[in-house]
Scaffold this motif. Structure first.
Motif, PDB file in Angstrom:
ATOM      1  N   THR A   2       0.832  -1.206   0.000  1.00 18.68           N
ATOM      2  CA  THR A   2       0.000   0.000   0.000  1.00 18.68           C
ATOM      3  C   THR A   2       0.864   1.253   0.000  1.00 18.68           C
ATOM      4  N   LYS A   3       1.890   1.261   0.816  1.00 20.11           N
ATOM      5  CA  LYS A   3       2.783   2.428   0.887  1.00 20.11           C
ATOM      6  C   LYS A   3       3.463   2.663  -0.461  1.00 20.11           C
ATOM      7  N   TYR A   4       3.944   1.603  -1.085  1.00 16.96           N
ATOM      8  CA  TYR A   4       4.607   1.740  -2.384  1.00 16.96           C
ATOM      9  C   TYR A   4       3.632   2.259  -3.442  1.00 16.96           C
ATOM     10  N   VAL A   5       2.487   1.626  -3.566  1.00 16.07           N
ATOM     11  CA  VAL A   5       1.512   2.021  -4.588  1.00 16.07           C
ATOM     12  C   VAL A   5       1.074   3.468  -4.376  1.00 16.07           C
ATOM     13  N   SER A   6       0.863   3.862  -3.140  1.00 20.29           N
ATOM     14  CA  SER A   6       0.418   5.229  -2.870  1.00 20.29           C
ATOM     15  C   SER A   6       1.487   6.263  -3.219  1.00 20.29           C
ATOM     16  N   SER A   7       2.742   5.849  -3.264  1.00 23.18           N
ATOM     17  CA  SER A   7       3.825   6.784  -3.582  1.00 23.18           C
ATOM     18  C   SER A   7       4.006   7.016  -5.089  1.00 23.18           C
ATOM     19  N   LEU A   8       3.376   6.196  -5.902  1.00 21.54           N
ATOM     20  CA  LEU A   8       3.510   6.340  -7.354  1.00 21.54           C
ATOM     21  C   LEU A   8       2.800   7.603  -7.829  1.00 21.54           C
ATOM     22  N   TYR A  13      -5.830   8.062  -6.342  1.00 21.85           N
ATOM     23  CA  TYR A  13      -6.789   7.614  -5.344  1.00 21.85           C
ATOM     24  C   TYR A  13      -6.558   6.143  -5.057  1.00 21.85           C
ATOM     25  N   LEU A  14      -6.530   5.779  -3.794  1.00 27.53           N
ATOM     26  CA  LEU A  14      -6.236   4.405  -3.404  1.00 27.53           C
ATOM     27  C   LEU A  14      -7.294   3.927  -2.416  1.00 27.53           C
ATOM     28  N   VAL A  15      -7.855   2.757  -2.687  1.00 26.73           N
ATOM     29  CA  VAL A  15      -8.844   2.132  -1.806  1.00 26.73           C
ATOM     30  C   VAL A  15      -8.255   0.820  -1.309  1.00 26.73           C
ATOM     31  N   THR A  16      -8.317   0.592  -0.013  1.00 24.82           N
ATOM     32  CA  THR A  16      -7.844  -0.667   0.548  1.00 24.82           C
ATOM     33  C   THR A  16      -9.028  -1.452   1.109  1.00 24.82           C
ATOM     34  N   VAL A  17      -8.864  -2.765   1.096  1.00 27.20           N
ATOM     35  CA  VAL A  17      -9.920  -3.665   1.551  1.00 27.20           C
ATOM     36  C   VAL A  17      -9.280  -4.750   2.406  1.00 27.20           C
ATOM     37  N   ASP A  18      -9.907  -5.046   3.526  1.00 25.89           N
ATOM     38  CA  ASP A  18      -9.430  -6.134   4.367  1.00 25.89           C
ATOM     39  C   ASP A  18     -10.591  -6.635   5.212  1.00 25.89           C
ATOM     40  N   GLU A  22      -8.020  -4.523  12.198  1.00 26.72           N
ATOM     41  CA  GLU A  22      -6.664  -4.176  12.612  1.00 26.72           C
ATOM     42  C   GLU A  22      -5.780  -3.761  11.434  1.00 26.72           C
ATOM     43  N   SER A  23      -6.188  -4.139  10.247  1.00 28.16           N
ATOM     44  CA  SER A  23      -5.364  -3.883   9.062  1.00 28.16           C
ATOM     45  C   SER A  23      -5.774  -2.623   8.311  1.00 28.16           C
ATOM     46  N   VAL A  24      -6.542  -1.777   8.926  1.00 29.22           N
ATOM     47  CA  VAL A  24      -6.988  -0.553   8.259  1.00 29.22           C
ATOM     48  C   VAL A  24      -5.776   0.276   7.877  1.00 29.22           C
ATOM     49  N   ASN A  29      -7.072   6.458   0.611  1.00 25.91           N
ATOM     50  CA  ASN A  29      -8.118   7.464   0.678  1.00 25.91           C
ATOM     51  C   ASN A  29      -9.391   6.907   1.308  1.00 25.91           C
ATOM     52  N   LYS A  30      -9.602   5.602   1.150  1.00 22.45           N
ATOM     53  CA  LYS A  30     -10.820   4.958   1.641  1.00 22.45           C
ATOM     54  C   LYS A  30     -10.483   3.520   2.003  1.00 22.45           C
ATOM     55  N   HIS A  31     -11.102   3.022   3.058  1.00 22.90           N
ATOM     56  CA  HIS A  31     -10.885   1.633   3.458  1.00 22.90           C
ATOM     57  C   HIS A  31     -12.231   0.948   3.669  1.00 22.90           C
ATOM     58  N   PHE A  32     -12.353  -0.250   3.143  1.00 22.99           N
ATOM     59  CA  PHE A  32     -13.548  -1.066   3.323  1.00 22.99           C
ATOM     60  C   PHE A  32     -13.193  -2.308   4.109  1.00 22.99           C
TER      61      PHE A  32
END
Length: 83
Positions: A2-8, A13-18, A22-24, A29-32
């Motif tokens: 996530t850190k690498y992709v967000s630095s590109l 805009y970056l959305v993460t899912v887990d 605890e892994s939020v 920009n948004k987490h599901f």
């Protein structure tokens, strides 16, 4: 990842899912919180350039089902598995 992709520079805009609270990610920009074994692809109101799945294959009940759902939100699915 996530850190690498967000630095590109090309990523606006970056959305993460887990499934785990605890892994939020504080980087995205948004987490599901989402269970890939059972989700409604309509919760995403847009298509994504890429979906990156890291270390999830062994937790999927039905890989074909899950990837048929993921393919509705993106044409580019990247699988990373360290097991």
């Amino acid at each position: 990842i996530t850190k690498y992709v967000s630095s590109l520079q090309s990523v606006d805009y970056l959305v993460t899912v887990d499934i785990d609270d605890e892994s939020v990610s504080t980087i995205s920009n948004k987490h599901f919180k989402l269970d890939l074994n059972d989700f409604d692809e309509d919760i995403f109101n847009q298509k994504f350039d890429f979906v990156i799945c890291r270390d999830v294959l062994m937790y999927l009940d039905d890989i074909e089902y899950t990837f048929s759902k993921l393919s509705k939100i993106s044409n580019n699915i990247i699988l990373l598995n360290s097991y």
